[in-house]
Design a protein around this motif. Structure first.
Motif, PDB file in Angstrom:
ATOM      1  N   HIS A 187      -3.303   0.118  12.932  1.00 34.60           N
ATOM      2  CA  HIS A 187      -2.901  -0.964  11.620  1.00 34.60           C
ATOM      3  C   HIS A 187      -3.492  -1.535  11.111  1.00 34.60           C
ATOM      4  O   HIS A 187      -4.579  -1.905  11.269  1.00 34.60           O
ATOM      5  N   HIS A 231       1.174  -1.004   0.392  1.00 35.39           N
ATOM      6  CA  HIS A 231       0.371  -0.084  -0.296  1.00 35.39           C
ATOM      7  C   HIS A 231       1.296   0.833  -0.110  1.00 35.39           C
ATOM      8  O   HIS A 231       0.691   2.161   1.040  1.00 35.39           O
ATOM      9  N   ASN A 250       2.688   3.807   4.788  1.00 35.52           N
ATOM     10  CA  ASN A 250       1.843   3.384   5.607  1.00 35.52           C
ATOM     11  C   ASN A 250       3.161   2.997   6.806  1.00 35.52           C
ATOM     12  O   ASN A 250       4.025   2.129   6.740  1.00 35.52           O
TER      13      ASN A 250
HETATM   14  C1  MLT Z   1      -2.385  -0.802   4.248  1.00 36.05           C
HETATM   15  O1  MLT Z   1      -2.662  -0.828   4.169  1.00 36.05           O
HETATM   16  O2  MLT Z   1      -1.064  -0.214   4.782  1.00 36.05           O
HETATM   17  C2  MLT Z   1      -3.276   0.536   4.981  1.00 36.05           C
HETATM   18  O3  MLT Z   1      -4.468   0.874   4.621  1.00 36.05           O
HETATM   19  C3  MLT Z   1      -2.948   1.513   6.089  1.00 36.05           C
HETATM   20  C4  MLT Z   1      -2.254   2.674   4.921  1.00 36.05           C
HETATM   21  O4  MLT Z   1      -2.262   2.766   3.434  1.00 36.05           O
HETATM   22  O5  MLT Z   1      -1.693   3.288   5.675  1.00 36.05           O
END
Ligand code: MLT
Ligand code: NMX
Length: 428
Positions: free
Chosen positions: A263, A227, A231
């Motif tokens: 998270h 993502h 993240n």
């Molecule tokens: C992810 O999949 O890491 C989460 O949706 C959190 C993000 O992207 O900040």
């Protein structure tokens, strides 16, 4: 893994050329501003990283290369790993090579079985998962060769790719062992070289033999893979690897970030949240009852798990992909019905909550994933984040392989004190 290396090398050349051009022409160009509220607010919305594995558009969701979720959601996790690293899906020969490499590396070190058995039953499965990965760190070929004349800086990415494949190939077996041995107290089921990752995982978990269960695991492993770079888990993993700590250290560190309730743990918390609703309101709560329940949670200062996002400003397309799956395979699941009612109720409440302070009132991937797993018999919800992590390590590995291939340096942003900030602002 000659073909994979060749393809990553090709991508590295293209991306490296782009970076060289950008630096040549724009090294001192400003691309954004930093507001004080961002400096003090977790760097949200601050463009500060380049990550070429994937990109999250606030209004369209995740893209891997040029592919949006509907364009890659039917693929195998192995193909997604290829896409993350090489920027293209593998052809038949490339896929055959990858499958062969995975099978050849899938056997767990002997100590792993007694290690898993030895850990306290109360320990959270994410702790085990992270420790199992860390316990193999001494096997890192990056580590073993670092500092030798044979290993040049230009080859760091190749050693990291080697480590990544060694690690990734073992993860489904480790995850399944955690489920069976640690959570169920049962014997493990053997890995089968004939099966792909998701079918293997479905078989090794041994809780459900329906085809749609391995289809759910396939979708699960695909949707959680990456993502972009900011993240918590991916960023942590990349920061750790940027110090040239090997991918075992980096993956374990990233997973420790994923284990937090804001998270990846949110998928477990969401399931518990729905169970809490059913315990209080029965298995078929009305939307009025749910509205009152949500308002009460917020009045008591609790966050609504599975809602909100730091980047997305729409319903998470990963949530929508899971919803489509649920509508097709288990429309009558009581938990799925409640997920739907929450989707009807929560965004409208969050829009007005705290004077519109919630940046994204819509659901993220965690609002639904656990309910589907539960429907298929994965009832030990401590395991849900392990599955998220199993998938996310694909992204950690690809991000580090590419970053090292592009010669990206150690990540070390500058921090300041209140005094520095006050002095700076007074001078303006
Ligand atoms: C992810 O999949 O890491 C989460 O949706 C959190 C993000 O992207 O900040
Ligand atoms: N319920 C209640 N309040 C919320 C929620 C929510 N679901 N989401 C945001 N807020 C609050 C947030 O706590 C903050 O309040 P305060 O200023 O008093 O601290 C305010 O709204 C502004 O936060 P945002 O800027 O909207 O969100 P932020 O970027 O800080 O955080 C999350 C993003 C995802 C951490 C946050 O939305 C959240 O805590 N959601 C619930 C947990 C969750 O679902 N996490 C999973 C995320 C996806 N994943 O897999 O990682």
């Amino acid at each position: 893994m000659e073909l994979l290396k060749k393809n990553v090398n090709k991508r590295k050349e293209i991306l490296g050329g782009e970076i060289a051009d950008i630096l040549k022409n724009h090294a001192d160009t400003t691309v954004g501003e930093i507001k004080v509220k961002q400096l003090l607010g977790g760097m949200r919305g601050m463009t500060s990283l380049v990550c070429n594995t994937s990109f999250v558009d606030p209004y369209k969701g995740l893209f891997i290369s040029e592919y949006s979720i509907p364009e890659f959601e039917d693929r195998l996790p192995e193909e997604i790993f290829y896409l993350l690293c090489a920027g293209k899906f593998p052809d038949d020969d490339e896929m055959a090579e990858l499958r062969e490499e995975i099978n050849a590396r899938s056997k767990l070190p002997k100590f792993m079985w007694s290690f898993i058995r030895s850990l306290p039953k109360k320990m959270h499965p994410m702790t085990l998962f992270s420790m199992c990965i860390l316990s193999m760190e001494g096997r890192s070929v990056f580590k073993q060769n670092y500092g030798t004349p044979e290993m040049t800086k230009a080859q760091y990415w190749e050693y990291t790719l080697e480590d990544s494949l060694n690690l990734l190939s073992k993860l489904p077996t480790i995850a399944a062992a955690i489920y069976r041995i640690h959570l169920l107290g049962k014997q493990p089921i053997d890995y089968s070289p004939r099966l792909d990752w998701s079918n293997n995982l479905a078989q090794m978990l041994g809780v459900n033999s329906e085809r749609s269960f391995s289809e759910l695991l396939r979708l699960y492993l695909v949707l959680h893979c990456d993502h972009e770079g900011g993240n918590v888990s991916a960023f942590t993993s990349r920061v750790v690897n940027s110090a040239l700590s090997n991918i075992y250290y980096a993956a374990s560190a990233g997973l420790n970030g994923l284990a937090g309730p804001l998270h990846g743990l949110a998928n477990q918390v969401c399931l518990q949240f729905i169970q809490g609703i059913h315990a209080q309101l029965g298995d078929s709560p009305t939307t009025d009852d749910i509205t009152a329940y949500i308002n009460n949670e917020l009045e008591n200062g609790r966050v609504i798990p599975g809602y909100g996002h730091a980047v997305l400003r729409i319903t998470d397309p990963r949530f929508s992909a899971f919803m489509e799956f649920g509508n097709k395979y288990c429309p009558n699941s009581a938990y799925l019905q409640t997920v739907k009612k929450l989707y009807y109720v929560v965004p409208n409440i969050l829009k007005d909550y705290k004077g519109g302070k919630v940046a994204n009132p819509y659901p993220n991937v965690d609002a639904i994933s656990g309910s589907l797993l539960y429907h298929y018999g994965i009832k030990k919800y401590g395991f849900y984040t392990v599955l998220f992590g199993l998938s996310r390590v694909l992204g950690f590995c690809a991000q580090s392989v590419l970053a090292l291939g592009l010669n990206q340096p150690i990540i070390r942003p500058k921090s300041v004190t209140n005094k520095w900030l006050k002095d700076k602002l007074e001078k303006q």
